[in-house]
Design an enzyme around this catalytic site. Structure first.
Site, PDB file in Angstrom:
ATOM      1  CG  ASP A 191       0.619 -12.508  11.832  1.00 47.89           C
ATOM      2  OD1 ASP A 191      -0.260 -13.128  12.461  1.00 47.89           O
ATOM      3  OD2 ASP A 191       1.834 -12.759  11.936  1.00 47.89           O
ATOM      4  CG  HIS A 267      -5.075 -19.503   9.717  1.00 46.81           C
ATOM      5  ND1 HIS A 267      -4.606 -20.772  10.001  1.00 46.81           N
ATOM      6  CD2 HIS A 267      -3.972 -18.772   9.400  1.00 46.81           C
ATOM      7  CE1 HIS A 267      -3.294 -20.798   9.863  1.00 46.81           C
ATOM      8  NE2 HIS A 267      -2.886 -19.591   9.503  1.00 46.81           N
ATOM      9  CB  SER A 378      -2.996  -8.749   0.028  1.00 45.85           C
ATOM     10  OG  SER A 378      -3.930  -8.133  -0.830  1.00 45.85           O
TER      11      SER A 378
END
Length: 409
Positions: A191, A267, A378
């Site tokens: 995200d 991911h 981050s």
């Protein structure tokens, strides 16, 4: 003494001016009575008391003056930065381009002098402290309200389930919350917000529009040829050309910023094989979009973990960039990785190869497979090789979620 001088002056005036009126004579008598009453006052005690009363606050003010100066200047600078951020948000709402104002060398040096690594380690330890059961809901609710976290997507919605802040930050999502796009070859690994994307035209890459960083400084020296799954397409030339392994391909990049309220796991963005890891200890400056516009080569200053390997079109890399309070970067299949550790010094890097005599290929990753996690928000940077007809399905500044398409052929 003052009273004596006053009486002497009064007698002198009486001697040289005998013609004065009776009214003036009455005034002189009144003045004489005042000076005589003044003489009766304890002048020494009075002056001493005055000194005691007035010098104590003066000494206190002299001691507090440096602190007041620091608070005033620091508060003024913080207020100025908040005003700049407010202007940037307003410009974004109006669709206007935000004017660039790069930090000077002294400003970067001053920022880097802040012990962000130590503060981040302290924050990490604080996150591990188990919260009392009664305190969990108010603490997590405040965080949810501040950063707009959507707990309906969490695999466990009950706030009492998370024993500490670390568990809450690394919460898993429901399986159906992030469907993985199967139609496109590259998906978003996390995200976040798209800061920049496009072709790498030379050895300078844009972290945001108009602000660049060095490709070689970011990835580090090129891995020896024998450790690469493919030989480079050219044996010499620029660093960019050395990363391109096939004729007719181009080098592409994409920068995704994870805010504190975003899902903190990342991911695999495609089907690829990870052959090498390079860890750069460094600073832990903030990587929010405002800082990315302000500090040139911000990503090269910060601690980061670079994973490199190959996919069906050649070279592929994913870099997890640390930030303030995000010294902890975890790669699930790499148990030897320890970020924000005191034993490493800034300016160095540490290599680790996943290609061994027992494993000639490396670590295979499937698209959408869990890869790693941050302790807080981050940045993820993708740099990869693809044919010239590769197209991004993005707009700069857009919000994106894990599993959504980044681009395809």
């Amino acid at each position: 003494m003052a009273a004596s001088v006053g009486l002497s002056c009064l007698r002198l005036l009486r001697g040289v001016a005998p013609w004065r009126s009776r009214r003036h004579h009455c005034e002189d008598i009144a003045l004489s009575h005042f000076l005589q009453s003044l003489r009766k006052l304890p002048l020494r005690t009075f002056s001493t008391n005055a000194r005691k009363v007035h010098t104590a606050p003066a000494r206190t003010l002299s001691l507090l003056r440096p602190l007041l100066f620091l608070v005033a200047t620091g508060g003024g600078y913080a207020g100025y930065r908040q005003y700049e951020k407010y202007q940037e948000r307003e410009w974004e709402k109006l669709g206007l381009e935000i004017p660039r104002k790069l930090a000077g060398h002294w400003e970067v040096a001053l920022y880097k002098s802040v012990p962000t690594r130590l503060l981040s380690r302290a924050w990490g330890r604080l996150n591990q402290v188990e919260l009392p059961h009664w305190l969990r809901r108010p603490v997590y609710s405040l965080y949810i309200w501040t950063f707009g976290v959507n707990m309906k997507e969490a695999a466990v919605e009950d706030l009492h389930h998370y024993r500490n802040l670390s568990e809450f930050f690394r919460r898993k999502l429901k399986p159906q919350a992030r469907p993985v796009c199967g139609l496109h070859s590259v998906i978003s690994p996390s995200d976040g917000k798209i800061l920049n994307f496009g072709q790498v035209k030379n050895c300078e890459v844009e972290q945001v529009k108009g602000v660049t960083y060095s490709l070689e400084s970011f990835l580090g020296p090129r891995i020896p040829t024998e450790d690469l799954p493919f030989p480079p397409a050219t044996s010499c030339g620029s660093f960019r050309s050395q990363l391109v392994t096939r004729e007719g391909n181009e080098l592409y990049h994409c920068v995704i910023y994870l805010a504190p309220g975003d899902y903190h796991c990342f991911h695999s963005p495609t089907d690829w094989t990870v052959s090498h890891r390079r860890h750069f200890p460094g600073s832990l400056m903030s990587v929010n979009p405002g800082m990315a516009r302000w500090i040139k080569e911000l990503f090269c200053h910060n601690e980061r973990v670079v994973l490199t390997g190959d996919w069906k079109h050649g070279f592929f890399s994913l870099t997890a960039v640390g930030a303030t309070n995000v010294g902890s970067i975890r790669i699930y299949f790499d148990q030897d990785l320890h970020t924000n550790s005191p034993r490493y010094s800034k300016g160095s890097y540490n290599d680790f190869s996943f290609v061994t005599h027992m494993n000639k290929e490396g670590i295979p990753m499937r698209k959408g497979e869990h890869l790693g996690e941050f302790n807080l928000g981050s940045t993820i940077v993708l740099i990869f090789e693809a044919p010239k007809d590769f197209n991004f399905k993005l707009k700069a500044g857009q919000k994106i979620r894990f599993g959504e398409a980044l681009g395809s052929l």
